[in-house]
Structures are given as C-alpha cells and as structure tokens.
Design an enzyme around this catalytic site. Structure first.
Site, PDB file in Angstrom:
ATOM      1  N   SER A  79       0.829  -1.210   0.000  1.00 52.38           N
ATOM      2  CA  SER A  79       0.000   0.000   0.000  1.00 52.38           C
ATOM      3  C   SER A  79       0.862   1.259   0.000  1.00 52.38           C
ATOM      4  O   SER A  79       0.363   2.361   0.168  1.00 52.38           O
ATOM      5  CB  SER A  79      -0.918   0.009   1.232  1.00 52.38           C
ATOM      6  OG  SER A  79      -0.155  -0.151   2.419  1.00 52.38           O
ATOM      7  N   ASN A 125      -2.029  -2.322  13.302  1.00 54.06           N
ATOM      8  CA  ASN A 125      -3.482  -2.093  13.296  1.00 54.06           C
ATOM      9  C   ASN A 125      -3.876  -0.830  14.056  1.00 54.06           C
ATOM     10  O   ASN A 125      -4.670  -0.025  13.563  1.00 54.06           O
ATOM     11  CB  ASN A 125      -4.211  -3.310  13.884  1.00 54.06           C
ATOM     12  CG  ASN A 125      -3.990  -4.559  13.055  1.00 54.06           C
ATOM     13  OD1 ASN A 125      -3.377  -4.491  11.981  1.00 54.06           O
ATOM     14  ND2 ASN A 125      -4.472  -5.696  13.527  1.00 54.06           N
ATOM     15  N   THR A 164     -38.793  28.276  -9.079  1.00 53.26           N
ATOM     16  CA  THR A 164     -39.096  26.902  -8.673  1.00 53.26           C
ATOM     17  C   THR A 164     -39.368  26.179  -9.982  1.00 53.26           C
ATOM     18  O   THR A 164     -39.909  26.777 -10.922  1.00 53.26           O
ATOM     19  CB  THR A 164     -40.335  26.804  -7.754  1.00 53.26           C
ATOM     20  OG1 THR A 164     -41.463  27.294  -8.465  1.00 53.26           O
ATOM     21  CG2 THR A 164     -40.145  27.605  -6.463  1.00 53.26           C
ATOM     22  N   HIS A 165     -38.983  24.931 -10.076  1.00 57.31           N
ATOM     23  CA  HIS A 165     -39.149  24.158 -11.322  1.00 57.31           C
ATOM     24  C   HIS A 165     -38.478  24.853 -12.510  1.00 57.31           C
ATOM     25  O   HIS A 165     -38.921  24.687 -13.653  1.00 57.31           O
ATOM     26  CB  HIS A 165     -40.625  23.926 -11.644  1.00 57.31           C
ATOM     27  CG  HIS A 165     -41.455  23.438 -10.492  1.00 57.31           C
ATOM     28  ND1 HIS A 165     -41.641  22.096 -10.224  1.00 57.31           N
ATOM     29  CD2 HIS A 165     -42.112  24.119  -9.517  1.00 57.31           C
ATOM     30  CE1 HIS A 165     -42.410  21.976  -9.138  1.00 57.31           C
ATOM     31  NE2 HIS A 165     -42.701  23.185  -8.682  1.00 57.31           N
ATOM     32  N   SER A 205     -13.949  27.380 -27.312  1.00 60.45           N
ATOM     33  CA  SER A 205     -14.035  26.088 -27.983  1.00 60.45           C
ATOM     34  C   SER A 205     -12.896  25.995 -28.979  1.00 60.45           C
ATOM     35  O   SER A 205     -12.537  26.983 -29.622  1.00 60.45           O
ATOM     36  CB  SER A 205     -15.371  25.969 -28.707  1.00 60.45           C
ATOM     37  OG  SER A 205     -15.281  24.991 -29.727  1.00 60.45           O
ATOM     38  N   LYS A 227     -17.347  30.630 -29.325  1.00 60.39           N
ATOM     39  CA  LYS A 227     -17.706  30.017 -28.048  1.00 60.39           C
ATOM     40  C   LYS A 227     -16.893  30.524 -26.860  1.00 60.39           C
ATOM     41  O   LYS A 227     -15.701  30.739 -26.960  1.00 60.39           O
ATOM     42  CB  LYS A 227     -17.517  28.484 -28.140  1.00 60.39           C
ATOM     43  CG  LYS A 227     -18.734  27.747 -28.665  1.00 60.39           C
ATOM     44  CD  LYS A 227     -19.918  27.959 -27.755  1.00 60.39           C
ATOM     45  CE  LYS A 227     -20.941  26.850 -27.806  1.00 60.39           C
ATOM     46  NZ  LYS A 227     -20.518  25.542 -27.468  1.00 60.39           N
ATOM     47  N   ASN A 233     -17.059  28.884 -23.169  1.00 59.77           N
ATOM     48  CA  ASN A 233     -17.770  27.854 -22.409  1.00 59.77           C
ATOM     49  C   ASN A 233     -17.536  27.998 -20.910  1.00 59.77           C
ATOM     50  O   ASN A 233     -16.438  28.342 -20.488  1.00 59.77           O
ATOM     51  CB  ASN A 233     -17.306  26.467 -22.859  1.00 59.77           C
ATOM     52  CG  ASN A 233     -17.627  26.226 -24.314  1.00 59.77           C
ATOM     53  OD1 ASN A 233     -18.663  26.663 -24.802  1.00 59.77           O
ATOM     54  ND2 ASN A 233     -16.732  25.549 -25.019  1.00 59.77           N
ATOM     55  N   GLU A 248     -18.880  23.882 -15.108  1.00 56.26           N
ATOM     56  CA  GLU A 248     -19.246  22.518 -15.494  1.00 56.26           C
ATOM     57  C   GLU A 248     -18.433  21.485 -14.725  1.00 56.26           C
ATOM     58  O   GLU A 248     -18.937  20.432 -14.332  1.00 56.26           O
ATOM     59  CB  GLU A 248     -19.021  22.326 -16.998  1.00 56.26           C
ATOM     60  CG  GLU A 248     -19.992  23.109 -17.848  1.00 56.26           C
ATOM     61  CD  GLU A 248     -19.685  22.969 -19.331  1.00 56.26           C
ATOM     62  OE1 GLU A 248     -18.791  23.686 -19.815  1.00 56.26           O
ATOM     63  OE2 GLU A 248     -20.319  22.137 -19.988  1.00 56.26           O
ATOM     64  N   TYR A 300      -9.516  -6.141  12.806  1.00 56.36           N
ATOM     65  CA  TYR A 300      -8.830  -5.705  11.589  1.00 56.36           C
ATOM     66  C   TYR A 300      -8.915  -6.778  10.515  1.00 56.36           C
ATOM     67  O   TYR A 300      -8.690  -7.956  10.778  1.00 56.36           O
ATOM     68  CB  TYR A 300      -7.343  -5.391  11.871  1.00 56.36           C
ATOM     69  CG  TYR A 300      -6.624  -4.930  10.621  1.00 56.36           C
ATOM     70  CD1 TYR A 300      -6.662  -3.591  10.233  1.00 56.36           C
ATOM     71  CD2 TYR A 300      -5.972  -5.827   9.786  1.00 56.36           C
ATOM     72  CE1 TYR A 300      -6.047  -3.161   9.062  1.00 56.36           C
ATOM     73  CE2 TYR A 300      -5.348  -5.409   8.610  1.00 56.36           C
ATOM     74  CZ  TYR A 300      -5.398  -4.076   8.260  1.00 56.36           C
ATOM     75  OH  TYR A 300      -4.805  -3.664   7.094  1.00 56.36           O
ATOM     76  N   GLN A 341      -7.179  -1.946   4.261  1.00 57.44           N
ATOM     77  CA  GLN A 341      -6.093  -1.240   3.578  1.00 57.44           C
ATOM     78  C   GLN A 341      -6.616  -0.425   2.388  1.00 57.44           C
ATOM     79  O   GLN A 341      -6.011   0.561   1.989  1.00 57.44           O
ATOM     80  CB  GLN A 341      -5.056  -2.266   3.098  1.00 57.44           C
ATOM     81  CG  GLN A 341      -3.879  -1.674   2.368  1.00 57.44           C
ATOM     82  CD  GLN A 341      -2.739  -2.670   2.272  1.00 57.44           C
ATOM     83  OE1 GLN A 341      -2.100  -2.990   3.261  1.00 57.44           O
ATOM     84  NE2 GLN A 341      -2.507  -3.176   1.085  1.00 57.44           N
ATOM     85  N   LYS A 396      -7.846   3.908   1.992  1.00 59.33           N
ATOM     86  CA  LYS A 396      -7.135   5.173   1.838  1.00 59.33           C
ATOM     87  C   LYS A 396      -7.327   5.817   0.468  1.00 59.33           C
ATOM     88  O   LYS A 396      -7.427   7.050   0.365  1.00 59.33           O
ATOM     89  CB  LYS A 396      -5.646   4.982   2.125  1.00 59.33           C
ATOM     90  CG  LYS A 396      -5.391   4.585   3.559  1.00 59.33           C
ATOM     91  CD  LYS A 396      -3.994   4.043   3.751  1.00 59.33           C
ATOM     92  CE  LYS A 396      -3.912   3.126   4.945  1.00 59.33           C
ATOM     93  NZ  LYS A 396      -4.695   1.867   4.782  1.00 59.33           N
TER      94      LYS A 396
HETATM   95  N1  ARG Z   1      -0.969  -1.381   5.346  1.00 62.51           N
HETATM   96  C1  ARG Z   1      -1.946  -1.788   6.302  1.00 62.51           C
HETATM   97  C2  ARG Z   1      -3.218  -0.954   6.126  1.00 62.51           C
HETATM   98  O1  ARG Z   1      -3.140   0.019   5.507  1.00 62.51           O
HETATM   99  C3  ARG Z   1      -1.429  -1.585   7.699  1.00 62.51           C
HETATM  100  C4  ARG Z   1      -2.021  -2.514   8.688  1.00 62.51           C
HETATM  101  C5  ARG Z   1      -1.561  -3.883   8.410  1.00 62.51           C
HETATM  102  N2  ARG Z   1      -2.013  -4.778   9.418  1.00 62.51           N
HETATM  103  C6  ARG Z   1      -2.001  -6.101   9.275  1.00 62.51           C
HETATM  104  N3  ARG Z   1      -2.491  -6.808  10.239  1.00 62.51           N
HETATM  105  N4  ARG Z   1      -1.535  -6.662   8.195  1.00 62.51           N
HETATM  106  O2  ARG Z   1      -4.276  -1.316   6.598  1.00 62.51           O
END
Ligand code: ARG
Length: 473
Positions: free
Chosen positions: A21, A108, A153-154, A275, A281, A283, A288, A315, A320, A323
């Site tokens: 990750s 964790n 309205t509408h 454009s 144009k 725009n 948008e 956990y 993971q 994020k």
């Molecule tokens: N990279 C993991 C995450 O983002 C960290 C926690 C990993 N924990 C584990 N028990 N493998 O969640």
C-alpha cells in the site's frame, strides 16, 4: 500489437506487489512518525525503555521526518507499507534499539492513528478553503444585496428575490458543510493507539497520555472497536460528497445563468475557456467541472462503504483499501473549493438582463394576491382572482390587473415594481434588503466561528510539528 496501456499514476506500482500500500500510505509518513515519537515517550514513562533508548529512538524518528520532508527518504517498495519502511529505516540508523519501537503496538492501531491525524490535517486544509469560499460569497452578497432577480421553482420564474439573497442561499449550504466537517473532526479526535492488534497489551502502557500528547480529546474505550472503526473516513467522505453536491448545484446555476437564454452572467474568461472548433464560443468549463467532479467523489464514498460492509471484527486486510477513496476525494475537493471561490469572485452580473427579468409581471402575482388578502379577502379567493388575470394566453398589464382586482393604478404600479416587491418581502429570512442585511450579520458570525475552529486545528497541527522538531524536549 500495441503496448499495454501504462497504469495511471494513482494505480499501485507493480513493483509494490499485490499486498503493498506504499504508493498511497506514504502520505501518512509524518503522522506515523509523530505517533511513534509520542509512543516512544510513553514507553519511556512506563519504564519499558531506558531514557537513553528514548533519546536515540526519538532522535532517529526526527531524522526520518527530515528525510521524508526533504524527499531523500529511501522508500523500498518491497517493504509493503509506510509503517514497515519507517521502522526498518529507523533500525538501520539507530541499530538494534530500533527493534524496541514496536513494543506494545501493532500496525493495526498504528494505521488507525495515522489516519485520524491525517483526517485532522485534511479537514484543516478544506476548512480554510471553505472559509475562503464563504467570504467570497458573502462579499458578493453585500454588493448585490438590493439587485432584484427572479427566483425560480421548477426552473420557472416564481417570485422576486435579490442576487444577494441567491448568493447567500449557496453560502448557507457551504456553511453547513463546514459545520459537518467540524463535527466529523471532533468525533474522529479519539486516539486508537494502545489497542494493539485488537486486545491491548499485557505491558503497562498508558494510552491516555499518548492521546493527550497528540492533541486528541481522549483515548479509545474498546480495543476491538479502535482497530476496526473507520467511521471517521466514511463520515469525511459523506461530508465531502455533500459538499461536492452543493458545489455542483452552484456550478449548474452558473452554467444556466451564463446561457444566452438567461443572460444574467457575462461569459467572462473567469468562467472557463473557448471552444477549439467554434470561434464564437466561451464555455463555462469551470462551472461545469464543479458539477462534473461530483460523480467521482460520491463514488469514493460508495467504494469505502462497500469495503466496510459486512467486515467481521476486528482488523481485516480489506481495510487497507480505505485510503484511496479518501485521498482522491480530499484532493478533488481541494481543487473544487479553490475553483468555486475564484468563480464566485469573478461572476460578472448583467444588470440590464437581470433588471428586465425582474420586471416580469408574473413574479408579482403572489404579491397582488397578498394585497387583496391584506384588504380582507380570503386567500383562496384572492388566488383565484389573480390567477384568472394571469391565465394564458392573456398577458396581464397594469390596467387589466387594476380593473380585474379593483386596485388603483398607483397600488398596481407599486405591486409590479421590483424594488418595492423586494422591500415588501421582509418576513424573517426573506429577500428584503433589510432582512438580507440581517442574514449577512449572521453569516459574518458564522465565519468568525469557522475561523475559531480553524485555529483549533492549527494548534493540533503545531503539536505534530513540535513532536517532529528538535527544538523541544
Ligand atoms: N498497510 C496496512 C493498512 O493500511 C497496515 C495494517 C496492516 N495490518 C495487518 N495486520 N496486516 O491497513
């Protein structure tokens, strides 16, 4: 055959492998290091580390902080994630004592801590931008407090309002968005550190003192909940989704008002670009994109909720995946808020078009009915009487209205006058300039409260900087 398409930058680098990750959680490095400094200090107070060990570890962690900040940190893809990278580099620098860093801690509780610290920083960034957008809307509302425009309205002309009142309607939406972020940050401000993998520790750790050192309001109540809770990210993504929805509604109205059909807004460069094909144009691309960015942010919310749905305690590695959507939504909203504030500052209203539209007799039908009500007629009868004069294909004039309703020419003239119409709508929260002035006072107070909230986030951010700086204990 053609080359396989190169992965876009937000896709995990192949060298990191399926379990990794690092490309995402690298952004957590500063929070991870600050959390480690607080953790090491606590281990020292608990007698689990000797003072010299605390000193060596803290100095090493701060050095890592400088490497990360300078971009010289030697990231190693094969080490999976940010936590493992930092710990292994620390051991490289300080020797075997580095192996004591992870005492009474798991990745964790560590990752949950990092995420909560990241959330605080993200909310700080977004809050600053929301306040800027709010100030921009408020400044324009002050200027246009008495400029009449049709309210819809509408998407049909309905009753007279002012441009200031319209701008403030958008202001209050964003004001609630800021309030939601404040509540989310407050609920998130609980430290999970000390929960360990899921069941705390047999060692004499003190989660409360770590929480305090990092500027949290308190430590977790339940170690199993602490390592599995991702409510804070789900709430943040909802807040950002609704914020994006609000920005998209503003964008949509700007798009409409900048059409030749409405003509309320000058098609200035601030709205967007030309454009590449049609020379005439201009725009409203910026407006948008305020609309267009929203889909992905809502997708981010759905992605996280889907990941969380049905996960057993505690956990699970699925977590993971929490994020990506958050980083994407935060980055997107950062851009949306900056663009929206610029757009609002650059809005060029067309007074003639607004003025002409605001004189449409249709806008005053309710006013005339209410004039009859003020003279004692039941509202339903007044509604019917005015409605019959307005019913198509007849186009009401002062004379036909006066004759049909038994009102004098002067009364009708006043009834159909936009400035008078605005002044008449002085019920609480209405578009009368006097009421808009009251709204502006309330909006100013709310912005001041928002600035106080921002200062409290500034202080929390300073704590993190302090933990990573050499200047103090
Ligand atoms: N990279 C993991 C995450 O983002 C960290 C926690 C990993 N924990 C584990 N028990 N493998 O969640």
């Amino acid at each position: 055959m053609s080359e396989p398409l190169a992965p876009p930058p937000y896709v995990r680098a192949p060298s990191v492998g399926f379990l990794g990750s690092l490309p995402v959680d690298r952004v957590l490095a500063r929070y991870d290091l600050a959390g480690s400094v607080a953790h090491v200090e606590m281990l020292g107070r608990a007698g689990l580390l000797a003072p010299a060990e605390v000193g060596a570890l803290v100095a090493g962690l701060r050095r890592l902080g400088r490497e990360v900040a300078a971009g010289t940190f030697p990231w190693r893809d094969e080490l999976e994630d940010v936590h493992t990278n930092l710990e292994s580099r620390l051991t490289e620098l300080v020797g075997p004592v580095g192996g004591k860093l992870h005492t009474a801690r798991s990745r964790n509780d560590q990752v949950a801590l990092d995420e909560r610290l990241y959330l605080r920083a993200a909310v700080r960034d977004l809050a600053r931008r929301l306040l800027d957008l709010g100030s921009a809307l408020l400044a324009r509302a002050r200027e246009e407090r008495s400029t009449p425009m049709p309210g819809y309205t509408h998407v049909q002309r309905a009753q007279p309002v002012s441009v200031g009142h319209w701008l403030l309607a958008h202001f209050w939406r964003f004001e609630r968005d800021l309030d939601r972020l404040r509540a989310t940050a407050a609920r998130a401000n609980v430290s999970p550190l000390g929960a360990g993998a899921l069941a705390g520790s047999t060692l004499p750790v003190d989660p409360r003192s770590v929480a305090e050192r990092l500027g949290f309001d308190r430590a977790f109540h339940n170690s199993m909940d602490a390592v599995s809770d991702r409510d804070y990210f789900a709430e943040l993504l909802f807040d950002l989704s609704l914020l994006a929805v609000h920005a998209s509604a503003l964008g949509e109205e700007v798009v409409l008002f900048a059409t030749k059909e409405f003509g309320f807004l000058e098609r200035t460069a601030a709205l967007g670009s030309g454009s590449s094909l049609m020379p005439q144009k201009r725009n409203p691309d910026v407006a948008e994109l305020l609309r267009g960015k929203t889909g992905r942010v809502i997708g981010d919310l759905v992605a996280l909720l889907t990941t969380l749905k049905g996960l057993p305690l505690t956990y699970d590695r699925d977590l993971q995946e929490d994020k990506w959507p958050v980083l994407d939504a935060v980055a997107t909203l950062t851009g949306v808020l900056d663009a929206a504030a610029e757009l609002v500052r650059g809005l060029a209203f067309v007074p003639e078009r607004l003025g002409a539209a605001a004189c449409d007799p249709e806008l005053f039908a309710t006013d005339l009915a209410e004039m009859l009500v003020a003279r004692g007629m039941p509202f339903r009868s007044a509604h019917a009487a005015v409605g019959s004069v307005y019913s198509p294909p007849s186009r009401p004039t002062g004379e036909t209205l006066g004759a049909a309703l038994g009102l004098s020419v002067e009364v009708i003239a006043e009834g159909l006058d936009p400035a008078h119409a605005l002044a008449r709508r002085a019920s609480a929260g209405g578009p009368a300039p006097i009421e808009v002035a009251r709204q502006i006072t309330a909006a100013e107070a709310s912005l001041a409260a928002g600035r106080d909230f921002l200062s409290s986030l500034d202080r929390q951010a300073e704590l993190i900087e302090e933990l990573l700086s050499e200047e103090q204990r």
